[in-house]
Write a protein that holds these residues in place. Structure first.
Motif, PDB file in Angstrom:
ATOM      1  N   SER A  78       1.144  -1.556  -0.095  1.00  0.00           N
ATOM      2  CA  SER A  78       0.326   0.373   0.008  1.00  0.00           C
ATOM      3  C   SER A  78       0.639   1.560  -0.042  1.00  0.00           C
ATOM      4  O   SER A  78       0.417   2.399  -0.115  1.00  0.00           O
ATOM      5  CB  SER A  78      -0.822  -0.257   1.312  1.00  0.00           C
ATOM      6  OG  SER A  78      -0.496  -0.426   2.150  1.00  0.00           O
ATOM      7  N   LYS A  82       2.128   6.136  -5.814  1.00  0.00           N
ATOM      8  CA  LYS A  82       0.866   6.391  -6.792  1.00  0.00           C
ATOM      9  C   LYS A  82       1.084   7.277  -7.313  1.00  0.00           C
ATOM     10  O   LYS A  82      -0.373   7.720  -7.865  1.00  0.00           O
ATOM     11  CB  LYS A  82       0.332   6.757  -5.556  1.00  0.00           C
ATOM     12  CG  LYS A  82      -0.295   5.308  -4.845  1.00  0.00           C
ATOM     13  CD  LYS A  82      -0.704   4.458  -4.637  1.00  0.00           C
ATOM     14  CE  LYS A  82      -1.088   3.923  -3.903  1.00  0.00           C
ATOM     15  NZ  LYS A  82       0.284   3.187  -2.533  1.00  0.00           N
ATOM     16  N   ALA A 120      -1.695  -0.135  -7.283  1.00  0.00           N
ATOM     17  CA  ALA A 120      -3.557  -0.133  -7.401  1.00  0.00           C
ATOM     18  C   ALA A 120      -4.226  -1.496  -7.135  1.00  0.00           C
ATOM     19  O   ALA A 120      -5.167  -1.912  -6.413  1.00  0.00           O
ATOM     20  CB  ALA A 120      -4.242   0.446  -8.305  1.00  0.00           C
ATOM     21  N   ARG A 124      -5.669  -3.826  -4.662  1.00  0.00           N
ATOM     22  CA  ARG A 124      -7.337  -3.984  -4.672  1.00  0.00           C
ATOM     23  C   ARG A 124      -7.059  -6.225  -4.343  1.00  0.00           C
ATOM     24  O   ARG A 124      -8.175  -5.711  -3.414  1.00  0.00           O
ATOM     25  CB  ARG A 124      -8.045  -4.254  -6.406  1.00  0.00           C
ATOM     26  CG  ARG A 124      -9.016  -4.490  -5.821  1.00  0.00           C
ATOM     27  CD  ARG A 124      -9.352  -3.888  -7.576  1.00  0.00           C
ATOM     28  NE  ARG A 124     -10.781  -4.891  -8.150  1.00  0.00           N
ATOM     29  CZ  ARG A 124     -11.547  -3.438  -8.206  1.00  0.00           C
ATOM     30  NH1 ARG A 124     -11.810  -2.863  -8.002  1.00  0.00           N
ATOM     31  NH2 ARG A 124     -12.331  -4.643  -8.417  1.00  0.00           N
TER      32      ARG A 124
END
Length: 131
Positions: A78, A82, A120, A124
């Protein structure tokens, strides 16, 4: 008073959406795609080395917590880039006239293209298994 903070946060979020679009458009306009392809192998190696270092940093920051190894692995996933910071910082050397600023920008864009989708997707699909 809390409702004023919430309204302010909503307004700032709307401004940030516009600023983010502008940021990515301006960075995209400065990118020489041929340089990104030339920096491909070396760029991927630099990005990989950075991700390994970042992962080690995340592990060190979790020392002393009650997280198990699955949760620690999710923290690493995480915390992958990004793209916002890369977009904001990648063009600075070019704008300051650094000799290899165009290559630095190309590698920043390559980082965006590689790490943002992987991060991402990783978040997920690993959340249900690791948390």
């Amino acid at each position: 008073m809390p409702h004023i903070g919430e309204r302010l946060a909503q307004k700032l979020n709307k401004i940030w959406i516009f600023a983010e679009i502008l940021l990515f458009v301006l960075v995209g306009a400065q990118v020489d795609v041929t340089l990104a392809f030339k920096a491909g192998g070396v760029g991927i190696a630099i990005i990989g080395t950075g991700l390994i270092g970042r992962s080690i940093g995340v592990l060190f920051s979790l020392v002393g917590t009650n997280f198990n190894w699955k949760e620690r692995l999710f923290c690493i996933i995480s915390y992958s880039p990004k793209a916002t910071v890369q977009a904001a910082m990648g063009a600075i050397p070019l704008s300051l006239g650094v000799k290899s600023g165009d290559v630095i920008l190309a590698i920043a864009v390559l980082s965006i293209l590689v790490t943002a989708p992987l991060g991402a997707i990783g978040i997920r699909y690993s959340a249900k298994k690791l948390l």
